[in-house]
Write an enzyme that holds these catalytic residues in place. Structure first.
Site, PDB file in Angstrom:
ATOM      1  N   SER A  59       5.124  -6.967   3.418  1.00 22.48           N
ATOM      2  CA  SER A  59       5.669  -7.315   4.733  1.00 22.48           C
ATOM      3  C   SER A  59       6.482  -8.611   4.648  1.00 22.48           C
ATOM      4  CB  SER A  59       4.516  -7.499   5.719  1.00 22.48           C
ATOM      5  OG  SER A  59       3.700  -8.564   5.271  1.00 22.48           O
ATOM      6  N   LYS A 116      -1.150  -7.408  -9.249  1.00 27.65           N
ATOM      7  CA  LYS A 116      -2.141  -7.468  -8.150  1.00 27.65           C
ATOM      8  C   LYS A 116      -1.768  -6.342  -7.181  1.00 27.65           C
ATOM      9  CE  LYS A 116      -3.038  -8.472  -4.408  1.00 27.65           C
ATOM     10  NZ  LYS A 116      -3.489  -7.438  -3.426  1.00 27.65           N
ATOM     11  N   GLU A 127       9.040  -3.871  13.060  1.00 27.78           N
ATOM     12  CA  GLU A 127       8.783  -2.750  12.152  1.00 27.78           C
ATOM     13  C   GLU A 127       7.528  -2.029  12.642  1.00 27.78           C
ATOM     14  OE1 GLU A 127       7.603  -3.856   8.121  1.00 27.78           O
ATOM     15  OE2 GLU A 127       8.719  -2.127   7.378  1.00 27.78           O
ATOM     16  N   CYS A 132       9.788   1.438   3.494  1.00 31.25           N
ATOM     17  CA  CYS A 132      10.726   0.397   3.927  1.00 31.25           C
ATOM     18  C   CYS A 132      12.122   0.965   4.098  1.00 31.25           C
ATOM     19  CB  CYS A 132      10.721  -0.738   2.922  1.00 31.25           C
ATOM     20  SG  CYS A 132      11.325  -0.202   1.322  1.00 31.25           S
ATOM     21  N   GLU A 159      -5.007  -3.953  -2.123  1.00 35.72           N
ATOM     22  CA  GLU A 159      -6.448  -3.657  -2.093  1.00 35.72           C
ATOM     23  C   GLU A 159      -6.729  -2.364  -1.324  1.00 35.72           C
ATOM     24  OE1 GLU A 159      -4.731  -5.957  -0.612  1.00 35.72           O
ATOM     25  OE2 GLU A 159      -5.785  -6.969   1.027  1.00 35.72           O
ATOM     26  N   PHE A 165       0.806  -1.234   0.000  1.00 31.95           N
ATOM     27  CA  PHE A 165       0.000   0.000   0.000  1.00 31.95           C
ATOM     28  C   PHE A 165       0.831   1.271   0.000  1.00 31.95           C
ATOM     29  CE2 PHE A 165       0.747  -0.232   4.617  1.00 31.95           C
ATOM     30  CZ  PHE A 165       1.025   1.098   4.879  1.00 31.95           C
TER      31      PHE A 165
END
Ligand code: NAD
Length: 485
Positions: A227, A174, A376, A282, A177, A150
């Site tokens: 992740s 993909k 994280e 990240c 979402e 995301f």
């Protein structure tokens, strides 16, 4: 395509043939529902793969110099629509406009790099024995899938779209979402640039969609960015189905600050690194290791962080759940004895009371064994740990299971080189808080931050998205003179 209800993009058409459950897409700055995304299943993935496999027949044999022309046009369209794309990213992700603009600028840079592929992939040829020559040609691997997170709705899809497609592959994307809208606009721009139908497809959804991608025999390679937990699942499942996989995971990046570090430069860099994109990148610095007497730098850093204001120069975090998770980490650290120097919990933005904001947070005297030091957090939160010397600082950095990035702030070349050599991370910064390698240098971490060989962008992506064919040729009989003939 209507923004109110999104559809899959298969063979150049927007469709929702199979009828789907949908998920609401929220604007994190306001909490408003801005769209609905379909949750696709194996049937949709299969249709997208069929379209991509069909398109591969013509696309893969088109000379690379022709394929690249489409991406020159795509780059032009990204430039032309930068503002509009950035607004879309801002709307669905919550990051501030300048950060959203930077995301599109990076997309343009990777597209520029893809346009240099004809030069970078021109073959190799050598006379390996008298009259015998060997040549290497690179072939696309086939249908590739790209699964994205995301936090960079346009940039991370663009890490793979231009390189993979210019190299002759076709793709099923993909997107996350949580931020599916930017990818849909990229599909429209690719079509406008002249990309043939079926070369690029989008299947929306979540876990079920990803599992269908990992399992599908018609997909030859999978890239994943997200992740570490899911990176491991996707890597294991894709390789179990004999696919190439490159899965980039989470991070816990350490900044080692030495007593001789330049005060202003260090303070502003660290503050920008921990809070940029609301800490949801990240490459964010989430752990600082303060070596020796650096209280003057910490004080300055807190002053810098105070200038970062939610809703102004700090965006929202992605969801209510993310806000609650981040605030929980802060509270737990406080309960365990860490000292909060700047507290971003409970941040509110006037006029956007339902937005998901966390203010910049600086926590001192965090111990390496605390959860906030190990996991994280993915929010604008900096944990400061103390070390007596550079080796103790490196020990803390090395002990962390992740390995995306690490930075050192110092004015000593010797210390900088020592840290660069001994930090256990794939991307190193010297007096740089966010050491993202620019093209043509490739992007990728070490350890639990990446699974699979090579990196995702830059020259490294050529290995991943192609397979080399080695041809050995002899024409003249007089060459039969040594063992190779
Ligand atoms: P995520 O792992 O939750 O989701 C990533 C993708 O996986 C999404 O498309 C999602 O739909 C799918 N997914 C989620 N759960 C799944 C499951 N159980 N099985 C199969 N698929 C699943 O990641 P996120 O929250 O969207 O993104 C944030 C994470 O991404 C952070 O950890 C961040 O560090 C990481 N990230 C890493 C890099 C890098 O280059 N290493 C870059 C950007 C983001």
């Amino acid at each position: 395509m209507s923004a109110a209800s999104l559809q899959n993009y298969i063979a150049g058409t927007w469709q929702n043939k199979n009828g789907h459950k949908t998920l609401p897409v929220e604007n994190p700055s306001t909490g408003e529902v801005i769209s609905h995304v379909p949750l696709s299943g194996a049937k949709d993935v299969n249709e997208a793969v069929k379209a991509a496999a069909n398109a591969f027949l013509k696309w893969s044999v088109m000379p690379i110099k022709e394929r690249v022309q489409i991406f020159f046009r795509y780059k032009f369209l990204l430039e032309k629509h930068t503002q509009e794309l950035a607004e879309l990213v801002h709307k669905e992700n919550g990051k501030i406009m300048s950060e959203a603009m930077a995301e599109i600028e990076k997309s343009i840079e990777v597209t520029e790099f893809a346009c240099s592929m004809p030069q970078l992939t021109s073959g190799e040829i050598l006379e390996v024995s008298r009259g015998v020559e060997c040549r290497i040609d690179r072939y696309p691997v086939g249908v590739v899938a790209s699964i994205t997170p995301f936090n960079f709705p346009a940039m991370v899809p663009n890490w793979t779209i231009p390189n993979a497609l210019v190299l002759g592959n076709t793709m099923v994307l993909k997107p996350s979402e949580l931020v599916p809208m930017s990818s849909c606009r990229l599909a429209e721009l690719l079509k406008e640039a002249g990309l043939p139908d079926g070369v690029f497809n989008i299947v929306h959804g979540g876990q079920e969609t990803v599992e269908a991608i990992c399992d599908h025999p018609g997909i030859q390679a999978v890239t994943f960015v997200g992740s570490t937990k899911v990176a491991k699942i996707v890597y294991a499942r894709s390789t179990a189905h004999f696919k190439r996989a490159l899965c980039l995971g989470g991070a816990k990046n350490h900044l080692i600050v030495m007593p001789d570090a330049h005060e202003d430069m260090t303070a502003s860099n660290v503050a920008a690194s921990m809070s940029g994109c609301a800490g949801q990148r990240c490459m964010a610095a989430s752990a600082m290791v303060a070596v020796g007497s650096v209280d003057h730098i910490i004080k300055k850093l807190v002053d810098e962080a105070k200038k970062i204001v939610p809703g102004k120069n700090l965006g929202a975090v992605i969801s209510k759940a993310a806000k609650e998770r981040i605030e929980r980490y802060i509270t737990e650290a406080e309960q365990q004895g860490a000292k909060i120097l700047l507290d971003g919990r409970g941040a509110k933005v006037e006029g956007k009371e339902n937005g998901y904001y966390v203010g910049p947070t600086v926590i001192d005297h965090v111990k390496p064994e605390m959860k906030i030091a190990q996991e994280e957090v993915f929010g604008p939160v900096l944990s400061i740990m103390r070390a007596n010397d550079v080796d103790e600082a490196l020990k803390i950095e090395n002990a962390n299971p992740y390995g995306n990035a690490a930075s050192v702030f110092t004015q000593s070349g010797g210390i900088a080189r020592y840290v660069a050599e001994h930090a256990s991370a794939g991307m190193i910064g010297v007096n740089i808080g966010v050491p993202v390698p620019r093209e043509p240098f490739s992007f990728g971490g070490w350890n639990e931050s990446k699974f699979g060989a090579g990196d995702i962008t830059g020259k490294s992506s050529i290995e991943f998205f192609t397979k080399p064919k080695k041809t050995t040729t002899k024409w003249n009989p007089e060459a039969r003179k040594n063992w190779m003939s």
